[in-house]
Design a protein around this motif. Structure first.
Motif, short mmCIF file in Angstrom:
data_model
loop_
_atom_site.label_atom_id
_atom_site.label_comp_id
_atom_site.label_asym_id
_atom_site.label_seq_id
_atom_site.Cartn_x
_atom_site.Cartn_y
_atom_site.Cartn_z
N MET A 143 0.60 -1.31 -0.05
CA MET A 143 -0.27 0.42 -0.24
C MET A 143 0.80 1.33 -0.55
SD MET A 143 -3.26 -1.07 2.36
CE MET A 143 -4.37 -0.16 1.72
N VAL A 144 0.49 2.03 -0.62
CA VAL A 144 1.58 3.49 -1.49
C VAL A 144 0.25 4.77 -1.04
CG1 VAL A 144 3.20 4.69 -2.91
CG2 VAL A 144 3.11 1.80 -2.84
N LYS A 145 1.41 5.54 -0.16
CA LYS A 145 0.69 6.72 0.23
C LYS A 145 0.91 7.55 -1.09
CE LYS A 145 -1.06 10.06 3.71
NZ LYS A 145 -0.78 10.53 4.64
N CYS A 146 0.18 8.30 -1.44
CA CYS A 146 1.05 9.39 -2.28
C CYS A 146 0.55 10.83 -1.76
CB CYS A 146 0.03 9.58 -3.88
SG CYS A 146 0.67 7.89 -4.07
N LEU A 147 1.40 11.31 -1.05
CA LEU A 147 1.46 12.69 -0.82
C LEU A 147 1.60 14.31 -1.74
CD1 LEU A 147 2.20 12.72 2.70
CD2 LEU A 147 0.52 12.65 1.84
N ALA A 148 3.07 13.72 -3.12
CA ALA A 148 2.57 14.67 -3.78
C ALA A 148 2.39 15.99 -3.73
CB ALA A 148 2.76 14.37 -5.23
N MET A 149 3.38 16.80 -5.12
CA MET A 149 2.79 17.85 -5.29
C MET A 149 1.17 18.21 -5.09
SD MET A 149 5.33 19.76 -3.60
CE MET A 149 4.75 21.26 -4.09
N SER A 150 0.57 17.62 -4.43
CA SER A 150 -1.24 18.20 -5.09
C SER A 150 -1.83 18.58 -3.29
CB SER A 150 -1.39 16.86 -5.16
OG SER A 150 -2.73 16.03 -5.12
N PRO A 151 -3.07 18.46 -3.33
CA PRO A 151 -3.88 19.16 -2.07
C PRO A 151 -4.51 17.82 -1.40
CG PRO A 151 -4.89 20.03 -3.90
CD PRO A 151 -2.81 19.92 -4.67
N LEU A 152 -4.72 16.73 -2.31
CA LEU A 152 -5.24 15.38 -2.06
C LEU A 152 -4.33 14.76 -2.20
CD1 LEU A 152 -7.68 13.75 -2.50
CD2 LEU A 152 -7.31 13.46 -4.79
N SER A 153 -4.63 14.14 -1.02
CA SER A 153 -3.73 12.22 -0.58
C SER A 153 -4.20 11.18 -1.08
CB SER A 153 -2.77 12.70 1.13
OG SER A 153 -3.94 13.08 1.64
N TYR A 154 -3.73 10.67 -1.38
CA TYR A 154 -4.60 9.34 -1.47
C TYR A 154 -3.17 8.22 -1.34
CZ TYR A 154 -2.49 9.79 -5.56
OH TYR A 154 -1.27 10.24 -6.95
N VAL A 155 -4.49 6.55 -0.94
CA VAL A 155 -3.53 5.79 -1.17
C VAL A 155 -3.55 4.88 -2.67
CG1 VAL A 155 -3.15 2.92 -0.31
CG2 VAL A 155 -4.24 4.65 1.13
N GLY A 156 -1.96 5.12 -3.11
CA GLY A 156 -2.16 4.81 -4.79
C GLY A 156 -2.22 3.56 -5.22
N SER A 157 -1.16 2.75 -4.30
CA SER A 157 -2.28 0.78 -5.03
C SER A 157 -1.76 0.41 -3.61
CB SER A 157 -0.77 0.92 -5.48
OG SER A 157 0.40 1.16 -4.61
N GLY A 158 -2.48 -1.04 -3.64
CA GLY A 158 -2.72 -1.48 -3.06
C GLY A 158 -4.30 -2.16 -2.44
N ILE A 159 -5.35 -0.73 -3.22
CA ILE A 159 -6.52 -1.36 -3.08
C ILE A 159 -7.14 -2.92 -4.11
CG2 ILE A 159 -8.66 -0.58 -3.57
CD1 ILE A 159 -7.50 2.09 -2.31
N THR A 160 -7.75 -3.62 -3.46
CA THR A 160 -8.25 -4.98 -3.78
C THR A 160 -9.91 -5.02 -3.89
OG1 THR A 160 -6.30 -5.87 -3.89
CG2 THR A 160 -7.32 -7.19 -4.52
N THR A 161 -10.32 -5.83 -4.48
CA THR A 161 -11.51 -6.16 -4.95
C THR A 161 -11.27 -7.48 -5.63
OG1 THR A 161 -14.07 -5.80 -4.25
CG2 THR A 161 -12.53 -5.04 -6.24
N GLU A 162 -12.40 -8.21 -5.09
CA GLU A 162 -13.11 -9.35 -5.50
C GLU A 162 -14.23 -9.17 -6.94
OE1 GLU A 162 -12.87 -12.89 -5.23
OE2 GLU A 162 -11.39 -13.19 -3.12
N PRO A 163 -14.54 -9.66 -7.98
CA PRO A 163 -15.07 -9.05 -8.65
C PRO A 163 -16.33 -9.24 -7.81
CG PRO A 163 -13.55 -11.34 -9.12
CD PRO A 163 -13.76 -11.36 -8.04
N PHE A 164 -17.30 -8.35 -8.66
CA PHE A 164 -18.41 -7.85 -8.72
C PHE A 164 -18.64 -7.68 -6.52
CE2 PHE A 164 -18.95 -11.23 -10.94
CZ PHE A 164 -20.05 -9.82 -12.31
N GLN A 165 -17.50 -7.02 -6.05
CA GLN A 165 -17.79 -6.78 -4.40
C GLN A 165 -16.92 -5.55 -4.53
OE1 GLN A 165 -16.30 -10.14 -1.54
NE2 GLN A 165 -16.60 -11.37 -2.66
N ALA A 166 -17.04 -4.57 -3.45
CA ALA A 166 -17.09 -3.37 -3.56
C ALA A 166 -15.75 -3.05 -1.67
CB ALA A 166 -17.97 -2.73 -2.65
#
Length: 548
Positions: A143-166
């Motif tokens: 899981m990679v947290k992205c701060l960078a030069m942006s007003p928005l921070s977010y987790v850029g990778s590592g988010i996983t889901t099964e088909p038809f799930q949330a």
């Protein structure tokens, strides 16, 4: 400026902060701010109204199953992690993954029936299942947290889901300083999320405090394009709302990536979502902890060498009286092999070395197996227990452990594989620049990592089945198997175990062997199977140039 930086760093930071806020004000007051995102608002309405019947609402959001979703981060400590850190500890990452699995289907297993408690098999299954899960966890995309030069921070990778799930879109957060600057502006602000590959839809939770309902307008809830418009001067709820965004897979894929394009102000960010159907575990009951016969099977392939085969079986029995033995035999006139706990499978004449190994492998029922040629001899140095010890060390993640063969040069190489972008892959020998010290196995100085190893080894049965022995390769082979295993298994050779070798030639066996050796180096089958345009040890008139 440099003098300020050197002598008064605090003043420099204040100036930098003021510049940042001024730049944000410029973005907000820009003439083009009606099109803050790279996505045209007209297209938003078109996309939102096509396919799903999206409704524009004021706070009161409803889109089918969206009301089921409440992805709010429940742990205040996790909120601090998401907002104030740019890296995650292992505990923090595990906590975030648990949050990400919030919507995965769950169950409560019933009490096992009495017949399932026989011989503690249920307890062993649960233990093996946990080991499987731990091994998978080590291979998860970080899981990679992205701060960078942006007003928005977010987790850029590592988010996983099964088909038809949330899965919650973790880590979306607008810095407090940005919200403070926006609060003083008289314009509405758009926050837009788009599924680039349209493998899923974006939902927003209905579970919001009533006093926040008038602060935002939603378009496209439950579609691949979600637009949240925050009303001018009412941005206090911004982080509370985007914290409740959910991605739900809308199509069946076994292993595919989607990207979420997030537009805020004039910034565009991308978040990777992995839609992955998690394979079910391949578990084999290891049996009683002290019973080696329940853990390992010895397999061999034989051809026209029955004296040799008899000696092999007798020798294994001398040291391991109850360990199962499986023999694959493609001799022309098979002889009967009738020994306790020995399975002897006959095949069509000269059906092939690898076809025989595959046959034997298919009949293994234990967690581990040992492969040995029929002219090998077990000795006091042939300790299967020491080999199992390495395979069961969770820190090593080892799949195959090989050992030296007495009287033969021990093989412990790493293949030198080079790429020709047009023609394929060159198997150009072995890497000479990687010495043994670089490949020493942690905690086991007697072992080194490698890819081209000896023909005596113990392997995890499930891993070896995924590699297999290519039955299309009918001649006696060695390198061919290890090439097939590249990237599919983690292997090492350890010199605290060895096996003897009593080379045996018979009148019928010898000619076929040498005939096979000559033909082997002109067989295109393996070249095709591994997309090889060159193999150093085979008959090529020219050698390729390799370079970095």
């Amino acid at each position: 400026m440099f003098a300020i930086l050197r002598h008064k760093p605090f003043l420099f930071l204040l100036l930098l902060n003021a510049f940042f806020l001024s730049y944000l004000s410029f973005l907000i007051s820009s003439k083009n701010c009606s099109c803050i995102s790279i996505v045209d608002p007209k297209n938003i309405r078109l996309a939102a109204n096509s396919g799903n019947s999206a409704k524009q609402t004021s706070g009161n959001v409803h889109a089918g199953e969206a009301s089921e979703f409440d992805p709010t981060v429940e742990n205040s400590a996790l909120l601090d992690i998401l907002r104030d850190r740019n890296t995650f500890t292992k505990w923090e990452e595990r906590s975030l993954r648990n949050q990400g699995n919030k919507f995965r289907l769950k169950c409560d297993c019933p009490e096992p029936p009495k017949w399932l408690w026989k011989n503690d098999v249920n307890d062993r299954r649960v233990a093996e299942g946990r080991n499987w899960d731990e091994a998978l966890d080590k291979k998860l995309q970080p899981m990679v947290k992205c701060l960078a030069m942006s007003p928005l921070s977010y987790v850029g990778s590592g988010i996983t889901t099964e088909p038809f799930q949330a899965v919650p879109i973790l880590g979306l957060y607008i810095h407090d300083k940005v919200i403070e600057a926006l609060e003083n502006d008289a314009r509405d602000v758009h926050f837009i999320v788009r599924s680039v590959s349209q493998l899923g839809n974006i939902h927003i939770s209905k579970n919001l405090a009533p006093e926040l309902m008038d602060d935002f307008i939603v378009e496209g809830d439950g579609t691949a394009l979600l637009n949240i418009t925050f009303v001018a001067g009412k941005l206090r709820s911004l982080n509370l709302i985007i914290d409740k965004l959910v991605y739900k897979s809308n199509s069946f894929h076994v292993d595919k990536y989607d990207q979420l394009e997030v537009n805020f102000l004039k910034f565009t960010n991308y978040i990777n979502v992995h839609v992955r159907r998690q394979p079910l575990p391949d578990l084999i009951d290891p049996g009683d902890e002290d019973d080696i016969a329940a853990k390992v099977t010895v397999i061999t392939k034989t051809f026209e060498r029955y004296d040799c085969l008899g000696r092999f079986v007798k020798n294994v029995r001398k040291f391991y009286p109850t360990v199962p033995i499986i023999i694959a035999d493609d001799s022309e006139f098979p002889e009967v092999v009738d020994e306790p706990n020995v399975k002897h499978f006959t095949m069509p004449f000269r059906d092939g070395c690898f076809a025989g190994r595959n046959l034997a492998l298919s009949q293994v029922r234990t967690k581990y197996l040992v492969f040995a040629d029929d002219d090998f001899v077990f000795t006091t140095n042939t300790s299967l227990e020491l080999m199992i010890e390495k395979l069961e060390d969770k820190d090593l993640e080892l799949d195959i452990v090989s050992a030296p063969i007495e009287g033969l040069i021990s093989l412990d190489y790493v293949f030198k594989l080079a790429l020709d972008a047009e023609q394929g892959i060159c198997a150009a020998g072995v890497l000479s620049s990687v010495d043994a010290e670089q490949r020493e196995v942690p905690g086991y100085p007697q072992c080194i990592w490698g890819e081209m190893l000896n023909n005596f080894f113990m392997a995890k049965t499930t891993v070896l089945r995924r590699i297999g022995f290519d039955p299309g390769f009918i001649y006696a082979g060695h390198e061919e198997f290890w090439l097939d295993a590249v990237g599919k298994a983690k292997s090492a050779v350890c010199n605290d175990v060895s096996i003897g070798h009593y080379r045996t030639e018979t009148e019928k066996y010898g000619p076929y062997r040498f005939q096979s050796e000559a033909r082997r180096k002109r067989d295109p089958h393996l070249l095709f199977g591994n997309n090889l345009c060159y193999w150093k040890n085979w008959e090529f008139e020219e050698k390729p140039e390799t370079y970095t």
